[in-house]
Write a protein that holds these residues in place. Structure first.
Motif, PDB file in Angstrom:
ATOM      1  N   ASP A 137       0.988  -1.261   0.083  1.00 42.10           N
ATOM      2  CA  ASP A 137       0.044   0.060   0.028  1.00 42.10           C
ATOM      3  C   ASP A 137       0.976   1.051   0.185  1.00 42.10           C
ATOM      4  O   ASP A 137       1.887   1.451   0.752  1.00 42.10           O
ATOM      5  N   SER A 138       0.680   2.177  -0.826  1.00 40.26           N
ATOM      6  CA  SER A 138       1.348   3.404  -1.098  1.00 40.26           C
ATOM      7  C   SER A 138       1.635   4.159   0.330  1.00 40.26           C
ATOM      8  O   SER A 138       2.424   4.643   0.583  1.00 40.26           O
ATOM      9  N   GLU A 139       0.325   4.382   0.836  1.00 41.89           N
ATOM     10  CA  GLU A 139       0.509   5.230   2.173  1.00 41.89           C
ATOM     11  C   GLU A 139       1.155   4.531   3.353  1.00 41.89           C
ATOM     12  O   GLU A 139       1.920   5.214   3.958  1.00 41.89           O
ATOM     13  N   ARG A 140       1.010   3.319   3.367  1.00 41.45           N
ATOM     14  CA  ARG A 140       2.073   2.530   4.322  1.00 41.45           C
ATOM     15  C   ARG A 140       3.374   2.237   4.096  1.00 41.45           C
ATOM     16  O   ARG A 140       4.184   2.632   4.882  1.00 41.45           O
ATOM     17  N   ALA A 141       3.698   2.409   2.886  1.00 38.80           N
ATOM     18  CA  ALA A 141       5.023   2.406   2.579  1.00 38.80           C
ATOM     19  C   ALA A 141       5.686   3.454   2.609  1.00 38.80           C
ATOM     20  O   ALA A 141       6.913   3.780   3.109  1.00 38.80           O
ATOM     21  N   MET A 142       5.056   4.720   2.300  1.00 43.53           N
ATOM     22  CA  MET A 142       5.512   6.039   2.675  1.00 43.53           C
ATOM     23  C   MET A 142       5.854   6.348   4.215  1.00 43.53           C
ATOM     24  O   MET A 142       6.781   6.676   4.649  1.00 43.53           O
ATOM     25  N   ALA A 143       4.753   5.893   4.975  1.00 45.04           N
ATOM     26  CA  ALA A 143       4.757   5.964   6.520  1.00 45.04           C
ATOM     27  C   ALA A 143       5.897   5.216   6.950  1.00 45.04           C
ATOM     28  O   ALA A 143       6.709   5.749   7.709  1.00 45.04           O
ATOM     29  N   ALA A 144       6.231   4.028   6.522  1.00 50.28           N
ATOM     30  CA  ALA A 144       7.311   3.091   6.777  1.00 50.28           C
ATOM     31  C   ALA A 144       8.583   3.782   6.641  1.00 50.28           C
ATOM     32  O   ALA A 144       9.518   3.785   7.325  1.00 50.28           O
ATOM     33  N   LEU A 145       8.697   4.136   5.296  1.00 55.00           N
ATOM     34  CA  LEU A 145       9.945   4.950   4.914  1.00 55.00           C
ATOM     35  C   LEU A 145      10.445   6.211   5.743  1.00 55.00           C
ATOM     36  O   LEU A 145      11.485   6.604   6.080  1.00 55.00           O
ATOM     37  N   ARG A 146       9.185   7.025   6.080  1.00 54.35           N
ATOM     38  CA  ARG A 146       9.460   8.176   6.802  1.00 54.35           C
ATOM     39  C   ARG A 146      10.003   7.615   8.438  1.00 54.35           C
ATOM     40  O   ARG A 146      10.983   8.209   8.977  1.00 54.35           O
ATOM     41  N   LYS A 147       9.294   6.734   8.857  1.00 55.61           N
ATOM     42  CA  LYS A 147       9.893   6.358  10.201  1.00 55.61           C
ATOM     43  C   LYS A 147      11.201   5.656  10.042  1.00 55.61           C
ATOM     44  O   LYS A 147      11.971   6.190  10.837  1.00 55.61           O
ATOM     45  N   ARG A 148      11.569   5.090   9.087  1.00 58.00           N
ATOM     46  CA  ARG A 148      12.837   4.356   8.870  1.00 58.00           C
ATOM     47  C   ARG A 148      14.039   5.707   8.776  1.00 58.00           C
ATOM     48  O   ARG A 148      15.002   5.539   9.211  1.00 58.00           O
ATOM     49  N   ARG A 149      13.663   6.657   8.084  1.00 59.19           N
ATOM     50  CA  ARG A 149      14.383   7.724   7.765  1.00 59.19           C
ATOM     51  C   ARG A 149      14.803   8.681   9.165  1.00 59.19           C
ATOM     52  O   ARG A 149      15.948   9.031   9.517  1.00 59.19           O
ATOM     53  N   LYS A 150      13.497   8.649   9.921  1.00 54.84           N
ATOM     54  CA  LYS A 150      13.702   9.504  11.162  1.00 54.84           C
ATOM     55  C   LYS A 150      14.790   8.568  12.325  1.00 54.84           C
ATOM     56  O   LYS A 150      15.558   9.214  12.855  1.00 54.84           O
ATOM     57  N   SER A 151      14.422   7.423  12.285  1.00 57.53           N
ATOM     58  CA  SER A 151      15.205   6.467  12.930  1.00 57.53           C
ATOM     59  C   SER A 151      16.709   6.386  12.527  1.00 57.53           C
ATOM     60  O   SER A 151      17.545   6.278  13.424  1.00 57.53           O
ATOM     61  N   SER A 152      16.983   6.597  11.480  1.00 55.49           N
ATOM     62  CA  SER A 152      18.442   6.562  10.862  1.00 55.49           C
ATOM     63  C   SER A 152      18.981   7.737  10.808  1.00 55.49           C
ATOM     64  O   SER A 152      20.300   7.891  10.802  1.00 55.49           O
ATOM     65  N   SER A 153      18.370   9.011  11.291  1.00 57.81           N
ATOM     66  CA  SER A 153      19.130  10.101  11.492  1.00 57.81           C
ATOM     67  C   SER A 153      19.547  10.500  12.781  1.00 57.81           C
ATOM     68  O   SER A 153      19.428   9.963  13.705  1.00 57.81           O
TER      69      SER A 153
END
Length: 153
Positions: A137-153
């Motif tokens: 799902d596009s919305e879930r994918a984007m949310a997961a990517l944003r979450k991953r991006r925050k955790s890696s910074s």
């Protein structure tokens, strides 16, 4: 000639589950007559050797367990096999009922990204396109990517 078509069809089905449409296509390529193909299909349906619902479930299970794909992509794969969309939807719902969709999505991100950090916008866009292409799902994918991006910074 109908017996020959039947035996050919049984050999095909012994190798892997096939939908009615796939089997028709294969028998047509083997130059069997339309009447022989119709007779063979009717016989296989009657004896339970050919079952689109079972084939849809087999495709869904293999796409999930081997390829780790999302529901949308799996549904498209089943429909591409010539199986009705209602059967495809039911098979996907049954197979994915016990699956943690978020964990599957996270695993897809981990496989694709590895140990690299997600701090580049182009990398994030590329990964997003990959995930949507894999049926997530596009919305879930984007949310997961944003979450991953925050955790890696």
């Amino acid at each position: 000639m109908a017996d020959s078509a039947y035996l050919t069809a049984l050999k095909q089905l012994a190798r892997r589950e096939l939908s009615e449409a796939q089997l028709r296509q294969r028998l047509t390529r083997r130059k069997f007559s339309p009447d022989d193909i119709d007779t063979t299909i009717a016989r296989l349906l009657q004896d339970g050797s050919l079952d689109d619902a079972r084939t849809a479930a087999a495709i869904a299970r293999s796409q999930l367990s081997l390829k780790k794909r999302g529901q949308r992509r799996v549904r498209r794969e089943i429909e591409a096999a010539g199986i009705a969309s209602a059967l495809a939807e039911r098979a996907v719902a049954d197979v994915y009922a016990e699956v943690d969709g978020e964990a599957l999505l996270a695993a897809a991100i981990d496989r694709r990204l590895g140990t690299r950090r997600l701090d580049d916008d182009r990398e994030m866009a590329r990964l997003y396109r990959y995930l949507v292409g894999q049926g997530f799902d596009s919305e879930r994918a984007m949310a997961a990517l944003r979450k991953r991006r925050k955790s890696s910074s």
